[in-house]
Scaffold this motif. Structure first.
Motif, mmCIF file in Angstrom:
data_model
loop_
_atom_site.group_PDB
_atom_site.id
_atom_site.type_symbol
_atom_site.label_atom_id
_atom_site.label_comp_id
_atom_site.label_asym_id
_atom_site.label_seq_id
_atom_site.Cartn_x
_atom_site.Cartn_y
_atom_site.Cartn_z
ATOM 1 N N ARG A 192 57.885 11.986 9.762
ATOM 2 C CA ARG A 192 56.434 11.880 9.551
ATOM 3 C C ARG A 192 55.662 12.705 10.571
ATOM 4 O O ARG A 192 54.637 13.309 10.263
ATOM 5 N N ARG A 193 56.163 12.753 11.800
ATOM 6 C CA ARG A 193 55.473 13.465 12.873
ATOM 7 C C ARG A 193 55.895 14.925 12.984
ATOM 8 O O ARG A 193 55.272 15.687 13.722
ATOM 9 N N GLY A 194 56.966 15.297 12.306
ATOM 10 C CA GLY A 194 57.455 16.670 12.392
ATOM 11 C C GLY A 194 58.058 16.993 13.746
ATOM 12 O O GLY A 194 57.915 18.106 14.254
ATOM 13 N N VAL A 195 58.746 16.010 14.345
ATOM 14 C CA VAL A 195 59.359 16.214 15.662
ATOM 15 C C VAL A 195 60.845 15.903 15.580
ATOM 16 O O VAL A 195 61.345 15.388 14.571
ATOM 17 N N SER A 196 61.546 16.189 16.656
ATOM 18 C CA SER A 196 62.976 15.916 16.709
ATOM 19 C C SER A 196 63.225 14.457 17.065
ATOM 20 O O SER A 196 62.322 13.715 17.475
ATOM 21 N N LEU A 197 64.479 14.040 16.916
ATOM 22 C CA LEU A 197 64.896 12.691 17.258
ATOM 23 C C LEU A 197 66.022 12.762 18.272
ATOM 24 O O LEU A 197 66.970 13.532 18.101
ATOM 25 N N LEU A 198 65.907 11.976 19.325
ATOM 26 C CA LEU A 198 66.955 11.879 20.333
ATOM 27 C C LEU A 198 67.569 10.487 20.251
ATOM 28 O O LEU A 198 66.912 9.488 20.554
ATOM 29 N N ALA A 199 68.820 10.406 19.796
ATOM 30 C CA ALA A 199 69.533 9.131 19.692
ATOM 31 C C ALA A 199 70.329 8.919 20.972
ATOM 32 O O ALA A 199 71.127 9.778 21.371
ATOM 33 N N VAL A 200 70.126 7.770 21.613
ATOM 34 C CA VAL A 200 70.670 7.512 22.936
ATOM 35 C C VAL A 200 71.637 6.332 22.888
ATOM 36 O O VAL A 200 71.337 5.290 22.305
ATOM 37 N N ARG A 201 72.797 6.504 23.496
ATOM 38 C CA ARG A 201 73.770 5.416 23.633
ATOM 39 C C ARG A 201 74.265 5.396 25.079
ATOM 40 O O ARG A 201 74.746 6.415 25.591
ATOM 41 N N THR A 202 74.120 4.271 25.732
ATOM 42 C CA THR A 202 74.675 4.108 27.076
ATOM 43 C C THR A 202 75.767 3.047 27.036
ATOM 44 O O THR A 202 75.832 2.238 26.115
ATOM 45 N N TRP A 203 76.604 3.064 28.035
ATOM 46 C CA TRP A 203 77.680 2.071 28.105
ATOM 47 C C TRP A 203 78.029 1.846 29.567
ATOM 48 O O TRP A 203 77.742 2.669 30.427
ATOM 49 N N MET A 204 78.638 0.701 29.823
ATOM 50 C CA MET A 204 79.050 0.347 31.177
ATOM 51 C C MET A 204 80.417 -0.309 31.118
ATOM 52 O O MET A 204 80.760 -0.972 30.135
ATOM 53 N N THR A 249 71.689 14.024 20.549
ATOM 54 C CA THR A 249 72.279 12.767 21.020
ATOM 55 C C THR A 249 72.506 12.851 22.515
ATOM 56 O O THR A 249 72.733 13.931 23.073
ATOM 57 N N GLU A 250 72.419 11.710 23.155
ATOM 58 C CA GLU A 250 72.754 11.614 24.574
ATOM 59 C C GLU A 250 73.572 10.351 24.778
ATOM 60 O O GLU A 250 73.124 9.248 24.446
ATOM 61 N N VAL A 251 74.773 10.526 25.308
ATOM 62 C CA VAL A 251 75.688 9.413 25.550
ATOM 63 C C VAL A 251 76.159 9.494 26.996
ATOM 64 O O VAL A 251 76.495 10.571 27.488
ATOM 65 N N GLY A 252 76.186 8.357 27.671
ATOM 66 C CA GLY A 252 76.676 8.373 29.041
ATOM 67 C C GLY A 252 76.803 6.988 29.614
ATOM 68 O O GLY A 252 76.256 6.022 29.094
ATOM 69 N N MET A 253 77.570 6.895 30.696
ATOM 70 C CA MET A 253 77.739 5.637 31.385
ATOM 71 C C MET A 253 76.547 5.434 32.321
ATOM 72 O O MET A 253 76.423 6.095 33.361
ATOM 73 N N GLU A 255 72.837 2.519 32.935
ATOM 74 C CA GLU A 255 72.136 1.307 32.547
ATOM 75 C C GLU A 255 71.121 1.651 31.467
ATOM 76 O O GLU A 255 70.353 2.599 31.594
ATOM 77 N N ALA A 256 71.112 0.903 30.375
ATOM 78 C CA ALA A 256 70.347 1.287 29.187
ATOM 79 C C ALA A 256 68.857 1.383 29.454
ATOM 80 O O ALA A 256 68.207 2.374 29.081
ATOM 81 N N ALA A 257 68.262 0.369 30.075
ATOM 82 C CA ALA A 257 66.814 0.375 30.274
ATOM 83 C C ALA A 257 66.374 1.532 31.163
ATOM 84 O O ALA A 257 65.385 2.209 30.885
ATOM 85 N N THR A 258 67.140 1.789 32.232
ATOM 86 C CA THR A 258 66.807 2.895 33.134
ATOM 87 C C THR A 258 66.813 4.219 32.393
ATOM 88 O O THR A 258 65.918 5.052 32.553
ATOM 89 N N THR A 259 67.824 4.425 31.569
ATOM 90 C CA THR A 259 67.939 5.674 30.823
ATOM 91 C C THR A 259 66.798 5.836 29.820
ATOM 92 O O THR A 259 66.193 6.899 29.703
ATOM 93 N N LEU A 260 66.484 4.790 29.093
ATOM 94 C CA LEU A 260 65.424 4.869 28.085
ATOM 95 C C LEU A 260 64.060 5.084 28.727
ATOM 96 O O LEU A 260 63.235 5.839 28.203
ATOM 97 N N VAL A 261 63.806 4.436 29.851
ATOM 98 C CA VAL A 261 62.544 4.666 30.550
ATOM 99 C C VAL A 261 62.445 6.109 31.017
ATOM 100 O O VAL A 261 61.406 6.760 30.883
ATOM 101 N N ARG A 262 63.531 6.636 31.554
ATOM 102 C CA ARG A 262 63.532 8.031 31.998
ATOM 103 C C ARG A 262 63.253 8.983 30.851
ATOM 104 O O ARG A 262 62.438 9.900 30.957
#
Length: 308
Positions: A192-204, A249-253, A255-262
């Motif tokens: 709808r916005r005509g922008v890209s999507l960044l799908a994020v997965r973190t794990w610990m 996509t961005e995947v990495g070890m 903390e989820a909240a820290t990564t999403l806020v960044r």
């Protein structure tokens, strides 16, 4: 003015500056979607039924004040978008049940959020958190751009290996086992916005506390590969449905909240599934959702898992 079941964007307002910023965003969103904007303000007569509190006269004054708030909000929205249909609703009840009722069939429910310090954000119970925990439609919690979000944790910043995406991109926090509703919503918003999507997965690793855990490099690589495969499976169907959306996509070890806020810095919207935690001693929206809501640099949409 009560609506008639027409799909709309609902926004809850009061007289505060952060509510006015949320109103502007909601008006833009209604135009983008081609739907009416429903502006609501909640009030209750309950305190004025107690002897000595002003009775009927005080109730009339508060009702008049509520109507004035709505009138000013409606004028502001229509000055911003003259062709926009604007409806008004005085909610004669507390804000949370009133907005949940009004937004039952809405496309979006939008509320403002001032943002809080780290310790208070864990304890305080707010209208926005309650709506996120119980509303049947997606809830967008909007913080004005002038308000600085605090860091979510005292952790060293990760190395600059983040996938680069367009300014204003939609950031999707795709947890393990994420359902189709939030993922499809994120793709639809990017289209709808005509922008890209960044799908994020973190794990610990279990019981690890980044950055104070040392793990074998090959173990970290194996974890990234496994989570990457799972993430690609989660986004596969909507990726086919929206072939014009550019996906990163961005995947990495981490903390989820820290990564999403960044990653929210520079994003147009952050999308999360509604992690509704019923544990007696946990935040009702889940720890990650709670922290992202309070510290993100962009509007955050929390989408019920059953949303379609």
């Amino acid at each position: 003015m009560s609506g008639s079941g027409v799909r709309s964007v609902v926004v809850g307002v009061d007289a505060s500056a952060h509510a006015q910023a949320a109103l502007d965003w909601a008006a833009d969103e209604a135009v983008l979607r081609g739907v009416p904007l429903r502006i609501a303000h909640a009030w209750t007569m309950a305190p004025h039924r107690v002897p000595g509190t002003g009775g009927v006269g005080a109730a009339k004054s508060l009702l008049q004040a509520a109507e004035e708030i709505l009138a000013r909000a409606g004028s502001r929205a229509q000055a911003r978008h003259r062709a926009l249909r604007v409806d008004f609703e005085v909610l004669p009840e507390e804000a949370v049940p009133g907005l949940i009722r009004l937004a039952h069939d809405a496309e979006l429910l939008v509320v403002g959020c001032r943002g809080l310090g780290r310790f208070r954000s864990v304890l305080i119970g707010s209208v926005s958190q309650s709506l996120v925990a119980h509303a049947s439609c997606p809830v967008v919690v909007f913080r004005g751009p002038s308000e600085a979000a605090e860091p979510v944790a005292d952790q060293a910043e990760p190395s600059d290996t983040s996938t680069r995406c367009d300014p204003g991109a939609v950031v999707l926090g795709a947890a393990p086992g994420e359902t189709a509703g939030p993922v499809a919503f994120a793709f639809a918003e990017a289209a709808r916005r005509g922008v890209s999507l960044l799908a994020v997965r973190t794990w610990m690793y279990p019981a690890s506390y980044s950055p104070y855990v040392a793990v074998p490099l090959d173990g970290s690589d194996m974890g990234d590969e496994q989570e990457s495969r799972d993430l690609l499976e989660v986004i596969a169907a909507p990726r086919e449905e929206y072939p014009d959306v550019k996906v990163f996509t961005e995947v990495g070890m981490s903390e989820a909240a820290t990564t999403l806020v960044r990653l929210s810095a520079g994003a147009g919207l952050v999308v999360l599934g509604a992690d509704r935690n019923r544990n007696r001693f946990a935040p009702p929206t889940g720890r990650v959702t709670q922290q992202v809501l309070h510290h993100a640099h962009a509007p955050v949409a929390v989408v019920p898992h059953g949303h379609s």
